[in-house]
Design a protein around this motif. Structure first.
Motif, short mmCIF file in Angstrom:
data_model
loop_
_atom_site.label_atom_id
_atom_site.label_comp_id
_atom_site.label_asym_id
_atom_site.label_seq_id
_atom_site.Cartn_x
_atom_site.Cartn_y
_atom_site.Cartn_z
N THR A 153 0.83 -1.21 0.00
CA THR A 153 0.00 0.00 0.00
C THR A 153 0.86 1.25 0.00
O THR A 153 0.57 2.22 -0.72
CB THR A 153 -0.94 0.00 1.22
N ALA A 158 2.07 1.68 -3.47
CA ALA A 158 1.00 2.13 -4.36
C ALA A 158 0.67 3.60 -4.12
O ALA A 158 0.40 4.35 -5.07
CB ALA A 158 -0.24 1.27 -4.15
N LYS A 183 3.28 5.71 -5.77
CA LYS A 183 3.11 5.71 -7.23
C LYS A 183 2.01 6.66 -7.66
O LYS A 183 2.02 7.18 -8.78
CB LYS A 183 2.81 4.29 -7.72
N GLU A 184 1.04 6.89 -6.78
CA GLU A 184 -0.03 7.84 -7.07
C GLU A 184 0.45 9.29 -6.96
O GLU A 184 -0.28 10.21 -7.31
CB GLU A 184 -1.19 7.63 -6.10
N ALA A 188 0.04 -6.45 -3.93
CA ALA A 188 0.01 -5.26 -4.78
C ALA A 188 -1.36 -5.08 -5.42
O ALA A 188 -1.81 -3.93 -5.63
CB ALA A 188 1.10 -5.33 -5.85
N GLN A 242 -4.19 -1.91 -4.72
CA GLN A 242 -4.89 -1.11 -5.72
C GLN A 242 -6.34 -0.86 -5.31
O GLN A 242 -6.91 0.20 -5.61
CB GLN A 242 -4.84 -1.79 -7.08
#
Length: 224
Positions: free
Chosen positions: A16, A19, A22-23, A192, A196
């Protein structure tokens, strides 16, 4: 956005945090172990309410507020009730349930200011228990009830999502006796992919609620 993640040193918490970064958001990690140094973090034992509260406040103040909290930290103590030492059994509830409540409670002043979101992590075993997992099931059933109650309590103020994952390919099963590990043919979800789903819930605009998400392998034995 500033997203605080418990259990961010491994497993779903780490996935998390990755992720979130990455956002283009900012991952703030709380874990009993030192996480990956690329993330801002504070070490804390979530079984200790004072440590949990301190960690949340420290990271929130350092980041200038919070837009979301993901409570991914979790532990287990496998075995029949009479065989698991009482201290080990109770620690599962302290970390998984009471630690979740402590983190959310400490984060609420920041989340109310931003109309942020909470994503709690339960389990399919919080809906359908299995033998030799009474501590884990009790704690995750508690997370389900806590989160559903919280959603009613905070409606219009803070978004609340209950995440119910099935088995994942993480270190969660490491160190267990063989009978408590997934079998050689078990299909487990990549954390992963579950992360998402967490990002999806966090991405929703204020006032749009993803109340509950069940994410599991298609062959998950504990669901439905």
């Amino acid at each position: 956005m500033n997203i605080l993640i418990t259990g961010g040193a491994s497993g779903l918490g780490l996935a998390t945090a990755e992720a979130v970064e990455k956002e283009g958001w900012r991952a703030l990690v709380v874990d009993v172990r030192e996480p990956d140094q690329r993330f801002e973090h504070v070490t804390a034992d979530l079984a200790d309410r004072g440590e949990a509260e301190r960690a949340v406040r420290e990271l929130a103040e350092r980041a200038g507020g919070l837009d979301g909290v993901v409570t991914a930290a979790g532990i287990d103590a496998c075995g029949r009730l009479e065989d698991v030492p009482a201290a080990d059994w109770e620690r599962v509830v302290q970390v998984n349930l009471l630690g979740t409540a402590s983190v959310v409670r400490a984060a609420l002043p920041y989340l109310k200011h931003t109309r942020g979101k909470v994503v709690t992590c339960a389990s399919t075993l919080g809906l359908r228990p299995l033998s030799d997992a009474s501590a884990y099931s009790a704690s995750k059933f508690g997370v389900v009830g806590f989160t559903r109650g919280l959603a009613v309590e905070l409606r219009g103020e803070v978004g609340v999502t209950l995440l119910i994952p099935g088995g994942m390919r993480t270190g969660f099963f490491d160190g267990r006796p063989e009978q408590y590990k997934p079998g050689p043919g078990a299909e487990l979800t990549d954390p992963a992919d579950v992360a998402q789903a967490v990002v999806f819930a966090l991405r929703q605009p204020a006032g749009c609620e993803v109340r509950e998400l069940v994410v599991c392998p298609s062959t998950e034995t504990s669901w439905p």
